[in-house]
Structures are given as C-alpha cells and as structure tokens.
Design a protein around this motif. Structure first.
Motif, short mmCIF file in Angstrom:
data_model
loop_
_atom_site.label_atom_id
_atom_site.label_comp_id
_atom_site.label_asym_id
_atom_site.label_seq_id
_atom_site.Cartn_x
_atom_site.Cartn_y
_atom_site.Cartn_z
N ALA A 94 -4.73 -68.03 -27.60
CA ALA A 94 -5.50 -66.99 -26.91
C ALA A 94 -4.63 -65.76 -26.68
CB ALA A 94 -6.04 -67.52 -25.59
N LYS A 95 -3.37 -65.96 -26.33
CA LYS A 95 -2.46 -64.84 -26.11
C LYS A 95 -2.25 -64.05 -27.40
CE LYS A 95 2.21 -63.71 -24.47
NZ LYS A 95 3.47 -64.26 -23.89
N THR A 96 -2.06 -64.75 -28.51
CA THR A 96 -1.85 -64.08 -29.79
C THR A 96 -3.06 -63.23 -30.16
OG1 THR A 96 -0.38 -65.84 -30.58
CG2 THR A 96 -1.40 -64.43 -32.25
N ALA A 97 -4.25 -63.81 -30.05
CA ALA A 97 -5.47 -63.07 -30.39
C ALA A 97 -5.67 -61.89 -29.45
CB ALA A 97 -6.67 -64.01 -30.33
N ALA A 98 -5.41 -62.10 -28.16
CA ALA A 98 -5.60 -61.02 -27.19
C ALA A 98 -4.67 -59.85 -27.49
CB ALA A 98 -5.34 -61.55 -25.78
N ARG A 99 -3.42 -60.14 -27.79
CA ARG A 99 -2.47 -59.06 -28.05
C ARG A 99 -2.83 -58.33 -29.34
NH1 ARG A 99 2.87 -59.75 -24.84
NH2 ARG A 99 3.24 -57.77 -25.89
N GLU A 100 -3.37 -59.04 -30.31
CA GLU A 100 -3.80 -58.37 -31.55
C GLU A 100 -4.92 -57.38 -31.26
OE1 GLU A 100 -4.89 -61.49 -34.18
OE2 GLU A 100 -2.82 -61.99 -34.74
N TRP A 101 -5.87 -57.76 -30.40
CA TRP A 101 -6.96 -56.84 -30.08
C TRP A 101 -6.47 -55.66 -29.26
CZ3 TRP A 101 -11.30 -56.11 -32.34
CH2 TRP A 101 -11.91 -57.16 -33.04
N LEU A 102 -5.54 -55.88 -28.38
CA LEU A 102 -4.98 -54.76 -27.61
C LEU A 102 -4.26 -53.79 -28.53
CD1 LEU A 102 -3.66 -56.71 -24.48
CD2 LEU A 102 -5.69 -55.27 -24.61
N GLU A 103 -3.57 -54.31 -29.55
CA GLU A 103 -2.91 -53.44 -30.51
C GLU A 103 -3.93 -52.61 -31.28
OE1 GLU A 103 0.15 -52.72 -31.04
OE2 GLU A 103 1.25 -54.24 -29.90
N ARG A 104 -5.04 -53.22 -31.68
CA ARG A 104 -6.06 -52.49 -32.42
C ARG A 104 -6.62 -51.33 -31.60
NH1 ARG A 104 -9.91 -57.04 -35.38
NH2 ARG A 104 -8.22 -58.29 -36.24
N LEU A 105 -6.62 -51.50 -30.29
CA LEU A 105 -7.15 -50.46 -29.41
C LEU A 105 -6.04 -49.56 -28.85
CD1 LEU A 105 -9.79 -52.75 -27.79
CD2 LEU A 105 -10.33 -50.54 -28.82
N ASP A 106 -4.86 -49.63 -29.47
CA ASP A 106 -3.73 -48.76 -29.13
C ASP A 106 -3.24 -48.93 -27.70
OD1 ASP A 106 -3.64 -47.76 -31.67
OD2 ASP A 106 -4.70 -45.90 -31.21
N ILE A 107 -3.33 -50.12 -27.15
CA ILE A 107 -2.78 -50.36 -25.81
C ILE A 107 -1.93 -51.63 -25.80
CG2 ILE A 107 -4.44 -49.08 -24.39
CD1 ILE A 107 -5.96 -51.72 -24.03
N GLY A 108 -1.33 -51.93 -26.94
CA GLY A 108 -0.46 -53.10 -27.01
C GLY A 108 0.71 -53.02 -26.04
N GLY A 109 1.17 -51.80 -25.78
CA GLY A 109 2.28 -51.62 -24.85
C GLY A 109 1.91 -51.89 -23.40
N CYS A 110 0.63 -52.03 -23.13
CA CYS A 110 0.17 -52.29 -21.75
C CYS A 110 -0.13 -53.77 -21.52
CB CYS A 110 -1.09 -51.48 -21.46
SG CYS A 110 -0.89 -49.70 -21.58
N ALA A 111 0.20 -54.63 -22.48
CA ALA A 111 -0.23 -56.03 -22.43
C ALA A 111 0.20 -56.74 -21.17
CB ALA A 111 0.28 -56.78 -23.66
#
Length: 245
Positions: free
Chosen positions: A122-139
C-alpha cells in the motif's frame, strides 16, 4: 422495477429527492457507460452534488432507482451500501478531508489497507500516486503541514490509488489555482482512461467539463440537455452551448 441497460455500469431512473421540503432532484434519469468520463454540469444549487450522492449510495432517493452492475443500490441496506462504497467506489470532495494524524502517504494508502493490502504494498502504490501528482516530496508530511492545493492532491491520489470501478468527483479542483487545476485534471482523466475507471464529475466550470466524454446538465434539479463536447476546445473563439429545458 426495470432492469439496468446492458451497456451501462451505472444507471438511474426518475430520481426524486427533497431537502427540508424543497425539491433537490425532480425526475432525473441517466446512464453511465463503463470507462466513460461523464461531467454533470450546471450552476451552483442545481442538484449536482445530490445526484452524485444518490448514484454513489450515500443518499437514498425518495423515489426512483439506482443500479450498479445490474444490482439495485436503492434497495440495499446501510451496511451493504457502505461496503459497496468502500470496495467499488471512490469519492473526491471539493474540500479535502484527510485524517490529521496520518501523513500524506498513509492517507493515500488507507483505502488500500482497508481492502486487505499489506502495509508495504500500500505504501509503494500510495507513493507512486503522490509522485504522479507532483507531491512525492510531501509523502511524510501531515495534512496540517500541507498547502490546501497539496491536501487536495493527496485526496485525489487517495481516490485513484485503489482503482475503483466508479470514481465520483464533486468539484474536485475547486480549491486549486488554474495551473494546479489543469495538472490535476489531466492526471485524473488520464489515470481513469488507462485503468478503465468510470468517472462521474460534478462541475460548474466549462473548461473542466470539456475534458469529459459527455456532459449531462442540471438546472433546478432537472436534467435539461446533454452536450457532446469536442475533443479540443480552443482558448479563443470558443462557442458556448446554451441550455434549453
């Protein structure tokens, strides 16, 4: 009781809803095809949110029928409708509603873990979606440390991560600036198309509605017409579609 049309994943017939004695929906019927992005347009107060709440099983209409994959939603009990929303539907509010004690990736991963995913997956998938939305640095940031636009992107990522059968988006980019709005909408629509997600999108913004395959318009709780939008809308020389009852 009429059966659901074979080519519609979601179908509603003659919906009637009242709020404190005032009609919110008056005889609205529509069908949504699998994988379609349908915009529900209309001015504020026209019944868009009420319609989405009926279609998603959050609100039971006073009269009328709602079907999902040949299953009548309007006759389900509260717990069955809750499971349906958890397992098959996604929802995006105009204002992001995140759990303040969880950071961005944990908020995004929550629906996955509720469906039985391991924490790591779940963490891996969540971080991938946050990256797609340009907020991976806010994870790892909690909602209180995020800008409103960042919180809304987390809410969008959370809704998309489980790849729901139907995603209901109620003015999903309302709190965003124009540049952020365009990026989030492109991500949402491209993700929906690539994953075969059906989207029902409420909006009063014609530029947002233009990204949909089809638009159903409401006015004072009634369906007034359907507009098939061109694939590209020019910034200049745009012609507006007038609504007629």
């Amino acid at each position: 009781m009429l059966p659901q049309p074979d080519d519609d994943v979601l179908w509603a017939r003659a919906l009637h809803v009242e709020h404190n004695g005032t009609p919110a929906l008056s005889g609205v019927s529509l069908g949504v095809r699998e994988g379609e992005i349908l915009a529900v347009g209309g001015p504020r107060g026209s019944g868009k949110t009420t319609l989405l709440r009926c279609l998603s099983g959050q609100l039971v209409p006073r009269e009328g029928e709602v079907w999902f994959n040949s299953t009548p939603v309007h006759t389900m009990g509260p717990l069955t409708r809750e499971r349906l929303r958890r397992d098959r539907f996604g929802w995006i509010d105009p204002v992001p509603t995140l759990i303040p004690e969880l950071n961005a990736w944990e908020n995004t991963a929550l629906p996955l873990m509720l469906r039985g995913w391991t924490r790591r997956a779940a963490k891996t998938a969540a971080r991938e979606w946050l990256e797609r939305l340009d907020i991976g640095g806010c994870a790892r940031k909690r909602p209180g440390a995020l800008l409103q636009s960042e919180r809304q992107r987390v809410a969008v990522a959370r809704a998309l991560a489980p790849a729901p059968a139907v995603l209901f988006a109620d003015e999903p980019t309302a709190p965003l600036h124009r540049a952020d709005r365009a990026h989030v909408l492109r991500t949402l629509t491209s993700a929906a198309r690539s994953h075969g997600i059906t989207v029902v999108l409420a909006t009063h913004d014609p530029d947002t509605a233009a990204l949909a395959d089809r638009t159903v318009s409401l006015l004072d709780g009634r369906r007034v017409n359907t507009v098939h939008l061109p694939p590209v809308v020019e910034a200049e020389g745009r012609t507006a579609c007038s609504l007629s009852v």
